[in-house]
Design a protein around this motif. Structure first.
Motif, mmCIF file in Angstrom:
data_model
loop_
_atom_site.group_PDB
_atom_site.id
_atom_site.type_symbol
_atom_site.label_atom_id
_atom_site.label_comp_id
_atom_site.label_asym_id
_atom_site.label_seq_id
_atom_site.Cartn_x
_atom_site.Cartn_y
_atom_site.Cartn_z
ATOM 1 N N ALA A 6 0.821 -1.446 0.077
ATOM 2 C CA ALA A 6 0.028 -0.109 -0.009
ATOM 3 C C ALA A 6 0.875 1.459 -0.342
ATOM 4 O O ALA A 6 1.566 1.615 0.873
ATOM 5 C CB ALA A 6 -0.558 0.069 1.050
ATOM 6 N N SER A 14 0.168 5.154 0.416
ATOM 7 C CA SER A 14 -0.978 6.302 0.951
ATOM 8 C C SER A 14 -0.372 7.904 1.427
ATOM 9 O O SER A 14 0.989 8.085 1.888
ATOM 10 C CB SER A 14 -1.823 5.452 2.160
ATOM 11 O OG SER A 14 -1.210 5.741 3.238
ATOM 12 N N ARG A 29 -5.639 9.048 0.485
ATOM 13 C CA ARG A 29 -6.078 8.140 -0.128
ATOM 14 C C ARG A 29 -4.853 6.956 -0.013
ATOM 15 O O ARG A 29 -3.735 7.414 0.476
ATOM 16 C CB ARG A 29 -5.732 9.099 -1.698
ATOM 17 C CG ARG A 29 -6.879 10.385 -1.783
ATOM 18 C CD ARG A 29 -7.294 10.600 -3.198
ATOM 19 N NE ARG A 29 -7.211 9.482 -3.995
ATOM 20 C CZ ARG A 29 -6.636 9.748 -5.642
ATOM 21 N NH1 ARG A 29 -6.524 10.830 -5.676
ATOM 22 N NH2 ARG A 29 -7.085 8.765 -6.456
ATOM 23 N N SER A 30 -5.403 6.103 -1.698
ATOM 24 C CA SER A 30 -4.677 5.229 -1.426
ATOM 25 C C SER A 30 -3.989 4.398 -2.560
ATOM 26 O O SER A 30 -5.567 4.291 -3.485
ATOM 27 C CB SER A 30 -4.186 3.875 -0.027
ATOM 28 O OG SER A 30 -4.890 4.317 0.490
ATOM 29 N N TRP A 45 -2.496 0.959 -4.587
ATOM 30 C CA TRP A 45 -1.659 -0.802 -4.454
ATOM 31 C C TRP A 45 -0.627 -0.545 -5.583
ATOM 32 O O TRP A 45 -0.515 -0.049 -6.647
ATOM 33 C CB TRP A 45 -2.435 -2.267 -4.663
ATOM 34 C CG TRP A 45 -3.591 -2.334 -2.943
ATOM 35 C CD1 TRP A 45 -4.421 -1.915 -3.363
ATOM 36 C CD2 TRP A 45 -3.084 -2.502 -2.133
ATOM 37 N NE1 TRP A 45 -5.460 -2.225 -2.064
ATOM 38 C CE2 TRP A 45 -4.348 -2.309 -1.018
ATOM 39 C CE3 TRP A 45 -2.196 -3.319 -1.450
ATOM 40 C CZ2 TRP A 45 -4.529 -2.751 -0.033
ATOM 41 C CZ3 TRP A 45 -2.146 -3.214 0.188
ATOM 42 C CH2 TRP A 45 -3.264 -3.110 0.772
ATOM 43 N N ASN A 85 3.947 4.764 3.763
ATOM 44 C CA ASN A 85 2.765 5.771 4.174
ATOM 45 C C ASN A 85 3.794 7.042 3.618
ATOM 46 O O ASN A 85 5.014 7.826 4.114
ATOM 47 C CB ASN A 85 2.522 5.716 5.631
ATOM 48 C CG ASN A 85 1.602 7.139 6.349
ATOM 49 O OD1 ASN A 85 1.507 8.272 5.451
ATOM 50 N ND2 ASN A 85 1.793 6.946 7.589
ATOM 51 N N GLU A 97 2.664 10.362 4.124
ATOM 52 C CA GLU A 97 1.976 11.913 5.072
ATOM 53 C C GLU A 97 3.170 12.468 6.021
ATOM 54 O O GLU A 97 3.097 13.392 5.392
ATOM 55 C CB GLU A 97 0.415 11.083 5.931
ATOM 56 C CG GLU A 97 -0.004 11.704 6.384
ATOM 57 C CD GLU A 97 -0.727 12.538 4.876
ATOM 58 O OE1 GLU A 97 -0.584 14.226 5.732
ATOM 59 O OE2 GLU A 97 -1.491 11.887 4.315
ATOM 60 N N LEU A 111 -0.029 11.567 -6.347
ATOM 61 C CA LEU A 111 -0.847 11.075 -4.491
ATOM 62 C C LEU A 111 -0.068 12.263 -4.140
ATOM 63 O O LEU A 111 -1.152 12.368 -3.517
ATOM 64 C CB LEU A 111 -0.655 9.454 -4.509
ATOM 65 C CG LEU A 111 -1.222 9.619 -3.207
ATOM 66 C CD1 LEU A 111 -2.643 9.474 -3.437
ATOM 67 C CD2 LEU A 111 -0.604 8.164 -2.506
ATOM 68 N N TRP A 171 -9.724 0.138 -6.649
ATOM 69 C CA TRP A 171 -8.629 0.796 -5.968
ATOM 70 C C TRP A 171 -7.117 0.684 -6.872
ATOM 71 O O TRP A 171 -6.933 -0.700 -7.816
ATOM 72 C CB TRP A 171 -7.912 0.000 -5.347
ATOM 73 C CG TRP A 171 -8.262 0.703 -3.665
ATOM 74 C CD1 TRP A 171 -9.555 0.979 -3.344
ATOM 75 C CD2 TRP A 171 -7.434 1.024 -2.394
ATOM 76 N NE1 TRP A 171 -10.171 1.406 -1.790
ATOM 77 C CE2 TRP A 171 -9.118 0.817 -1.539
ATOM 78 C CE3 TRP A 171 -6.517 0.496 -1.353
ATOM 79 C CZ2 TRP A 171 -8.486 1.339 0.216
ATOM 80 C CZ3 TRP A 171 -6.384 0.495 -0.131
ATOM 81 C CH2 TRP A 171 -7.161 0.805 0.896
#
Length: 185
Positions: A27, A29, A33-34, A36, A82, A84, A152, A165
């Motif tokens: 994943a 992210s 949102r995410s 694969w 991640n 973020e 993203l 997804w």
């Protein structure tokens, strides 16, 4: 080409590294949102991003990201990525520069092999490789994956069809994974 743990620390412990048995997805992210990513593609891309990032010494935000990149480069879906912290550090454009340069380097190779995976080592663990795609895999999907990560983070990645997804970085190009009962994000 094996790098010392000082360059690429893998501080997380307990991750499963048997590439034959683990999930083939990881994943990615950010911004709520995410999507694969195929684990072979994200493994090679994460490794190259570590190399590029360490060459430029971009700062503390990258030091935090490096741990996640090292994990996804060696254990794929057992770690995920991640992004973020990149957003929180207001480092989207520096990240984009690193991902873009890593994509250029991978694109120049045109294809990678199991031997290439063995050369890309972090704390003794090679990049992920699967023989499912034959003796080599094109690097174009890895380049596309880098671009998707940038999109993203910038908030410009198109939404997948409802109930799915994105599944990116596959040797045959982008695909979708149907989500049971969940909304696409």
């Amino acid at each position: 080409m094996e790098h010392s743990s000082a360059l690429f620390p893998l501080r997380r412990s307990g991750h499963h590294r048997d590439h034959g048995c683990m999930t083939r997805t990881a994943a990615v992210s950010a911004n709520g949102r995410s999507f694969w990513a195929y684990d072979v593609s994200i493994s090679f891309l994460a490794y190259e991003m570590l190399v590029v990032g360490r060459e430029g010494a971009p700062g503390a935000w990258f030091d935090h990201l490096a741990d996640s990149l090292a994990a996804v480069a060696t254990v794929g879906g057992d770690a995920g990525l991640n992004l973020e912290p990149v957003v929180e550090a207001d480092a989207v454009e520096p990240f984009a520069a690193i991902a873009s340069e890593a994509a250029v380097r991978l694109g120049a190779l045109r294809a990678v092999t199991k031997a290439d995976a063995e050369l890309r080592r972090i704390e003794g663990w090679p990049a992920i490789w699967r023989d499912l795609h034959g003796p080599s895999m094109p690097t174009a999907p890895m380049v596309d994956l880098a671009n998707a990560m940038i999109e993203l983070l910038r908030g410009t990645l198109p939404l997948p069809p409802p109930g799915t997804w994105w599944y990116l970085g596959l040797p045959d190009g982008p695909s979708m994974i149907r989500m049971n009962g969940g909304a696409a994000v």
